[in-house]
Design an enzyme around this catalytic site. Structure first.
Site, PDB file in Angstrom:
ATOM      1  CG  ASP A 325      -2.199   0.786   0.988  1.00  0.00           C
ATOM      2  OD1 ASP A 325      -3.243   0.474   1.577  1.00  0.00           O
ATOM      3  OD2 ASP A 325      -2.140   1.731   0.169  1.00  0.00           O
ATOM      4  CD  GLU A 527      -6.862   5.669   2.590  1.00  0.00           C
ATOM      5  OE1 GLU A 527      -6.672   5.958   1.403  1.00  0.00           O
ATOM      6  OE2 GLU A 527      -5.934   5.321   3.361  1.00  0.00           O
TER       7      GLU A 527
END
Ligand code: GLC
Length: 638
Positions: A325, A527
């Protein structure tokens, strides 16, 4: 003319003929995909050779530096284009909102094509992968259709619909030259206070498993090399949705609470809740999986060799590549050299580098020289990456066909999105059958900022990383859809604060609405920025609802949110309640159901808490009476 043809003229003709022959012999197979008659085509450039032979041939020609270049995925705002050529960079990405200055389908195609040209000029001409987060349509692109976020698709319980949405999204993404979609998110969120709950289909493993595989099949289609399919990425492996409240140490814009935190469960629980979606994704043909920022019992997943190699690659037999990521490797160890060595040896094959890609390349080259990372590990990673590039047909078709651009924002896609929205609506309360609204209601009052706001109804990951309220991209707001739907003899009034004062003062006298529609909800987030300790509605929406209750005999509330929110003390004052999640650009899909043109079919994909103190739920032992949820998983009135 013929008679006076000079010697020079004949010389020119002879030179041109010679040049033509010479050209054929040195035809660069990188662009000439047809094997030239009688000329030995380089194996890796010969589409007729088996993929593993092409990989072996290419690998054998590559320097260590070029191999490490292929393991490097760079955010497009950080790249120096010449380095794409010089370092043999393997991939570029647009992070959330990473659009070109001309944010249109044409602008995207031009940007991605420009980068690919630099890759094809590299010594071996290895094409780039270009990746985006098209998690609910091609959502960074203005004009693209924004589909419901995954939480709404979870409410549909419809894998065929989800696969169709994958197909539609892939065609739009591929049309802009993008070959890679960091989707589906196959997380199984266990605590809805997490800001990524809406990226998950459900709290329920089986439902996530079914829909995640469906979307992945939609994206990749039957032929990964087709011009309207893209590489999918199941993410974020493993246990991203199981982190403990308060265990995050990350801070971006604000301190995170759960996102990127620590999943404190035993292996049996991890396998039971979080692993099945990846088993199904591998079986469905996943060729790329993204590692999770989070930790498992204190170990960063990006450094966990058991999870990445023993479990995913060996036990599950995942033969594609693991991509990190966004700068997640850096979080493993303050010593960057150690962080890189840990991650690559644990099983990360491609590093998503938001900024300093040269540092990564130099650090890994040093680690290989020192023997801290073996040549075998590098070759394994590059073999996995190259195999996918050959499977995608990138060497044969590195560019997109601009005639595909018409698919982005097409009516066909809008119709599909509208249908998905209708299927996603969950009817939670309907006192006195206030819904659907009948033609006898000729005075309708609509209240709430969210009623007329494409940005709010789309949520995060829309044009911008965090999303943004306002008129951010073409679409149909709920208010516009109501106005377009009601019969001629019906008057629709709107006030974003839910107050009638401004309407009455327009000399219309006291307004007596037959029915009021209050549209409220969460403002866009993505997020950990969306991590919430209280799941409360915004204060201005609470005020709107107060105003409407004071003015309305009959009030139906439409809730736009990325997860269940706390409404126990409010719901008494509402006659109707509909969970519409984050529907995207096609607000008509909401109104089709409100006015009875489509039935209510949605079922809750997440348990709805009665109070914040109930979280995190122990799903095996749900409370009863006042300890019970406000609405159970699977609830939904017809
Ligand atoms: C983000 C997300 C991930 C996304 C990536 C690229 O931080 O965690 O889901 O694919 O970075 O945008």
């Amino acid at each position: 003319m013929h008679k006076h043809f000079t010697i020079a003229g004949w010389l020119i003709i002879i030179l041109l003929a010679l040049e033509q022959v010479a050209c054929q012999q040195t035809a660069d197979p990188a662009t000439d995909t047809k094997p030239v008659e009688g000329v030995e085509t380089i194996t890796y450039k010969d589409p007729l050779r088996p993929t593993d032979e092409r990989v072996d041939d290419l690998l054998g020609r590559m320097s260590v530096e070029e191999k490490i270049g292929q393991m490097t995925l760079v955010e497009k705002n950080s790249i120096n284009k010449e380095d794409i050529t010089d370092l043999a960079i393997g991939g570029l990405l647009s992070g959330g909102g990473g659009y070109p200055s001309n944010n249109s389908p044409e602008g995207w195609l031009e940007m991605v094509t420009g980068f690919q040209e630099y890759a094809l000029q590299s010594r071996l001409g290895i094409p780039l992968l270009y990746g985006v987060d098209a998690v609910h349509g091609h959502n960074n692109v203005v004009e693209a259709v924004i589909f419901p976020h995954n939480i709404g698709l979870g409410a549909t319980r419809n894998p065929e619909l989800v696969e169709q949405i994958g197909r539609s999204t892939a065609a739009s993404v591929a049309a802009t030259g993008v070959t890679w979609n960091f989707a589906p998110t196959v997380t199984v969120p266990q605590d809805i206070r997490w800001g990524r709950t809406y990226e998950g289909y459900s709290e329920n493993t089986e439902l996530v498993t079914e829909l995640g595989a469906a979307y992945l099949r939609g994206l990749q289609g039957d032929d990964l090399a087709a011009t309207d399919t893209v590489l999918a990425t199941a993410k974020h492996y493993l246990g991203d949705g199981g982190t403990a409240f308060g265990s995050s140490t990350q801070e971006i814009i604000k301190p995170y609470l759960l996102d990127q935190g620590d999943t404190k469960v035993d292996e049996e629980t991890l396998r039971m809740i979080h692993l099945p979606p990846y088993e199904a994704a591998v079986a469905a043909g996943a060729r790329s999986i993204m590692a999770s920022f989070s930790s498992w019992n204190g170990t960063k997943v990006h450094a966990d060799q058991f999870l990445l190699t023993d479990l995913l690659k060996d036990e599950l037999g995942f033969a594609g590549f693991i991509v990190s990521d966004w700068g997640a490797i850096d979080q493993i160890d303050p010593d960057y050299y150690q962080a890189v060595v840990s991650a690559i040896n644990a099983g990360v094959d491609m590093n998503m580098v938001p900024y300093d890609y040269r540092l990564f390349v130099e650090t890994l080259e040093e680690a290989v020289k020192n023997g801290d990372v073996s040549q075998e590990r590098i070759n394994d990673a590059v073999r996995r990456i190259l195999t996918v590039k050959f499977e995608l047909g990138l060497f044969e078709n590195p560019y997109s066909d601009e005639r595909q651009l018409v698919k982005v924002g097409s009516e066909e896609n809008r119709d599909l999105a509208q249908e998905a929205v209708s299927q996603s609506l969950v009817l939670l309360k309907n006192e006195g059958e206030v819904l659907p609204i009948g033609e006898e209601s000729t005075v309708i009052f609509v209240g709430g900022q969210a009623a007329d706001d494409i940005g709010i109804q789309s949520g995060g990951w829309t044009i911008e990383w965090q999303g943004k309220d306002g008129d951010i991209t073409p679409g149909t707001t709920i208010l516009a859809a109501i106005e377009a739907t009601v019969p001629e003899n019906t008057a629709v009034y709107f006030d974003s604060t839910g107050s009638l004062d401004r309407i009455q003062s327009a000399g219309g006298g006291k307004l007596e609405p037959d029915v009021c529609i209050g549209v409220v909800g969460e403002r866009p987030y993505a997020e950990g920025v969306g991590d919430s300790a209280d799941l409360a509605l915004p204060a201005n929406d609470l005020k709107t609802l107060e105003n409407m209750e004071a003015n309305c005999e009959t009030l139906a509330v439409i809730l736009l949110s990325g997860r269940p929110v706390i409404i126990s003390d409010l719901i008494e004052g509402w006659d109707g309640l509909v969970a519409a999640w984050l529907p995207g650009t096609e607000g008509q899909g909401v109104v089709d159901v409100l006015f009875g043109h489509q039935p209510f079919r949605g079922k809750l994909p997440y348990t709805w808490p009665r109070s914040i103190d109930q979280l995190p739920f122990d799903f095996e032992h749900m409370g009863t009476g006042d300890e019970s949820p406000l609405f159970p998983f699977g609830f939904g009135l017809e």
